[in-house]
Design a protein around this motif. Structure first.
Motif: not given
Lengths: 344, 263
Positions: A180-204
Motif C-alpha cells: 500500500g506504499f503508493f496510496y499511503k504516500t499519496y496521503v502523506l503528500v496531500t497532508v504536506f501540500f496542505i501544510v505548505t499552502v497554509i504556511v505560504a498563504y499566511l506568509a503572504r
C-alpha cells in the motif's frame, strides 16, 4: 492575527487553493476506490510536489524579491539526510534480523520523519547563518552567491559520503516494496501540500507579507518606514528553506532513492524559479498557477521530446519573461483589472 | 513664533555631527536644535550635506562624530527601522513608492510598521491609511497601483506613507521639487494643514525659497557641510554670508522677506 487567519477561508485566492486541495483529496479517494488510474493519481501527486516547491521558493523569491538560484541546496539537503537515515535504519534493522525482516509503512515513516526533521533543521541552520550573510547582497550578486552555496554543500556531501563504491547516491528501494506504499504516500503528500499552502498563504497575507512586499518593492524605503528588513529577509529565507527541504525529503521517499547530482543540481533551482516566473511574481496565486502550468508543459513535452524537452520549456520561459514579465497573474490583471484586488 | 518656542521642548538635537565619505567631509561638526511643534527649514546649495543630515538622523548613515538626541534619548547609530518606530518619518527627494502595491497598501505599510508597530490590527491600519489618503487628497486613487500615479501624486503618497506612521517628527526632503507652480501651491496648503491639524514637528529641505521662507519658523543654512547660519527667515535672508554663498542677489533675498507676511 485572527484577521489574518480568517483570510484563509474568506479570500478568493485562498478558496482557489482549497478547491485545488479538494480536487487532490477526491482523486486520492477515487484512486483508493479503484475508480482512478495509478497514472492519474501519479499526475496529481506530481502536481502537488510542483506547486509545493513553487510556493516554497516563492516566500523568498516572489514575496521578498530575492531570486535564489541555489535553492536546490535545501532540496538536496532534505533529500540527502532523509535518504541517509532511512537507508541506514533499514540496513541496521535488516542485519539485526534478516529472517524476519518486515518493513511496515509506520516504521519506515518514523525513520523518514527523523530524516525530514533533521533535513529541515540543517536547512534552517544553513539559511539562518550562511543565508543571512548572503542576504546582504542584492540582485545578481545574491543569486550568484546562492549558486556558490549550493555547489559548496554538494561537494561537501560528495567528499564525505560515498556509501556505495564512489557514489554518493543512496538507494532506499526497500520502501517501494511496502504494501500500500503508493496510496499511503499519496496521503502523506496531500497532508504536506496542505501544510505548505497554509504556511505560504499566511506568509503572504499577514503583516509579515506586507513587510516582504515592501522589501521587494524598495528595501531602503521599507527599512526607513519601520520594517526590520534584515530580520524579515532571514525569516523568509529560513521558512522557504525548511519547506523546500521537506519537499526534498518527500521526493526521496516517493522515488525510493536519493541522487546527489540530481537533487543538488542547478536544474532543480531553475524548475522552481521557472514556475514562479510563469505564474507571476509577488503573489500566492502566481506560483500556484505557475506550478501547474509548468508541470503541464513538462508533461506535454516529456514523451515526444525526451531529453530535449528542456529546450522547449526553456524557450517558453524566455517568452514569458520577455512578453509577459508579470506572468499568468499579470495576464489576469491585464484582461480583468478589477480582479486585481482578489489576487493575494 | 520663534519667541513662543522658547518654552517648547527640544524634539531633536543634532550635536556636533560629522560624517565623512572617504576624504570628503559631508557634514562638519554641525549642531542645531528643533523645538516641538516648529518647522525648521534646512537650506543650502547642492552638495551642502542636507540629505546626508537626514540620513544621519534616520540612521541610514552612522556619523563619525557627534550625537543625535531625540526627545532626550541618544539615537545615534540605531538602525533606521528602530528610529522610524520611535516616531521619525521621512520622505525621499527621489520618491520611492512601492510601485506594484496599491496606494492604500503603501499607506497601510506606514501604519503597520510605524509608531504603533505591533499594537495595530490590519483593519485599524487600513482605516488610518484611508483617513490619511483623504487628508492628502489621494483617496480616489486608493485601489490603483502606485506606479500609475503622476509625480505630484507620488510626492503626496510619500507624505501619506510617512504620516500613516503617526510620527512626531517629519523630515521632508524637497517635497516641492519637480512640481509646477499650481502643484507647489497645493502642496504648501497641505503642509500647512499637517502643521495645523497634526501638530507634527517638521524639518524641511527645500530649494523653493519663497516656500521655505514662508513656512519655516527658523532656518539652518548648510554650506560645504558646515553650518553657515541659523535664525528666523528674515535674519537668514539678510545675512551677507548666506546671500554670498547661496541666495545670490541681495535684492531677491529681501524680496523673500517682504513676501513673508503675505502668504
Amino acid at each position: 492575527m485572527n484577521d489574518t487567519i480568517r483570510k484563509l477561508y474568506t479570500r478568493p485566492s485562498a478558496l482557489i487553493a482549497w478547491g485545488l486541495v479538494l480536487i487532490f483529496v477526491v482523486v486520492g479517494v477515487l484512486f483508493k476506490a479503484g475508480l482512478v488510474s495509478l497514472n492519474t493519481a501519479t499526475i496529481a501527486m506530481d502536481l502537488m510536489v510542483n506547486i509545493g516547491l513553487a510556493l516554497s521558493l516563492a516566500i523568498i523569491m516572489s514575496y521578498a524579491g530575492y531570486v535564489s538560484f541555489g535553492h536546490a541546496v535545501f532540496y538536496g539537503l532534505g533529500g540527502f539526510l532523509t535518504g541517509y537515515i532511512v537507508y541506514n535504519a533499514v540496513q541496521t534493522a535488516y542485519t539485526a534480523n534478516p529472517q524476519n525482516f518486515n518493513l511496515t509503512f509506520g516504521r519506515a515513516l518514523g525513520w523518514w520523519l527523523e530524516g525530514a526533521v533533521l533535513g529541515a533543521l540543517a536547512s534552517a541552520a544553513l539559511a539562518g547563518t550562511v543565508g543571512a550573510a548572503v542576504l546582504r547582497l542584492r540582485g545578481a550578486f545574491f543569486a550568484i552567491a546562492t549558486i556558490g552555496l549550493d555547489y559548496a554543500v554538494l561537494y561537501l556531501v560528495k567528499l564525505y559520503h560515498n556509501p556505495l563504491s564512489g557514489s554518493a547516491d543512496i538507494p532506499v528501494t526497500q520502501l517501494g516494496a511496502i504494501e500500500g506504499f503508493f496510496y499511503k504516500t499519496y496521503v502523506l503528500v496531500t497532508v504536506f501540500f496542505i501544510v505548505t499552502v497554509i504556511v505560504a498563504y499566511l506568509a503572504r497575507v499577514s503583516k509579515f507579507g506586507y513587510g516582504l512586499s515592501a522589501i521587494r518593492e524598495d528595501e531602503d524605503a521599507a527599512e526607513v518606514l519601520g520594517v526590520d528588513t534584515t530580520r524579515y529577509k532571514v525569516y523568509a529565507f529560513i521558512l522557504s528553506a525548511v519547506l523546500t527541504s521537506l519537499w526534498g525529503s518527500i521526493t526521496v521517499w516517493r522515488q525510493n532513492s536519493f541522487g546527489v547530482d540530481i537533487m543538488f543540481s542547478l536544474r532543480e533551482s531553475v524548475h522552481m524559479i521557472a514556475m514562479n516566473v510563469i505564474g507571476g511574481l509577488g503573489s500566492f496565486l502566481g506560483p500556484t498557477l505557475g506550478g501547474m502550468v509548468y508541470y503541464a508543459l513538462y508533461r506535454a513535452t516529456l514523451t515526444k521530446l525526451a531529453n530535449s524537452q528542456f529546450i522547449v520549456v526553456g524557450i517558453i520561459v524566455i517568452l514569458f519573461i520577455s512578453l509577459l514579465p508579470e506572468g499568468l497573474v499579470g495576464l489576469v490583471k491585464l484582461v480583468r483589472p478589477k480582479l486585481r484586488k482578489y489576487i493575494d | 513664533m520663534a519667541a513662543q518656542l522658547k518654552g517648547a521642548r527640544v524634539a531633536l538635537e543634532v550635536d556636533n555631527v560629522t560624517k565623512r565619505f572617504g576624504g570628503l567631509t559631508a557634514l562638519d561638526h554641525v549642531s542645531f536644535k528643533v523645538y516641538e511643534g516648529e518647522i525648521l527649514g534646512l537650506i543650502g546649495p547642492n552638495g551642502a550635506g542636507k540629505t546626508t543630515m537626514f540620513n544621519v538622523i534616520t540612521g541610514v548613515y552612522k556619523p563619525e562624530e557627534g550625537r543625535v538626541i531625540y526627545y532626550g534619548e541618544d539615537i545615534t547609530g540605531l538602525k533606521p527601522h528602530v528610529i522610524a518606530r520611535k516616531g521619525i518619518a521621512r520622505t525621499h527627494q527621489v520618491v520611492k513608492p512601492f510601485n506594484e502595491l496599491t496606494v492604500l497598501e503603501n499607506a497601510m505599510i506606514g501604519a503597520l510598521f510605524g509608531t504603533r508597530h505591533g499594537q495595530i490590527t490590519e483593519e485599524e491600519a487600513r482605516s488610518i491609511a484611508m483617513e490619511i489618503l483623504e487628508f492628502v487628497g489621494l483617496a480616489e486613487k486608493a485601489e490603483e497601483p502606485a506606479k500609475v500615479l503622476n509625480i505630484q501624486e507620488k510626492k503626496r503618497l510619500e507624505l501619506a506613507r510617512a504620516l500613516a506612521e503617526e510620527p512626531r517628527l517629519l523630515l521632508l526632503d524637497e517635497v516641492l521639487a519637480g512640481l509646477n507652480p499650481t502643484e507647489v501651491a497645493h502642496m504648501l496648503d497641505l503642509l500647512r494643514k499637517i502643521r495645523r491639524e497634526k501638530g507634527v514637528t517638521m524639518i524641511m529641505i527645500e530649494h523653493v525659497m519663497h516656500a521655505v521662507m514662508n513656512l519655516a519658523d527658523r532656518i539652518v543654512v548648510l554650506h560645504f557641510g558646515r553650518k553657515l547660519a541659523e535664525g528666523t527667515p528674515e535674519e537668514v535672508a539678510r545675512n551677507p554670508e548666506v546671500i554670498a554663498a547661496y541666495l545670490g542677489d541681495p535684492e531677491l533675498a529681501l524680496k523673500f522677506v517682504r513676501r513673508l507676511g503675505g502668504v
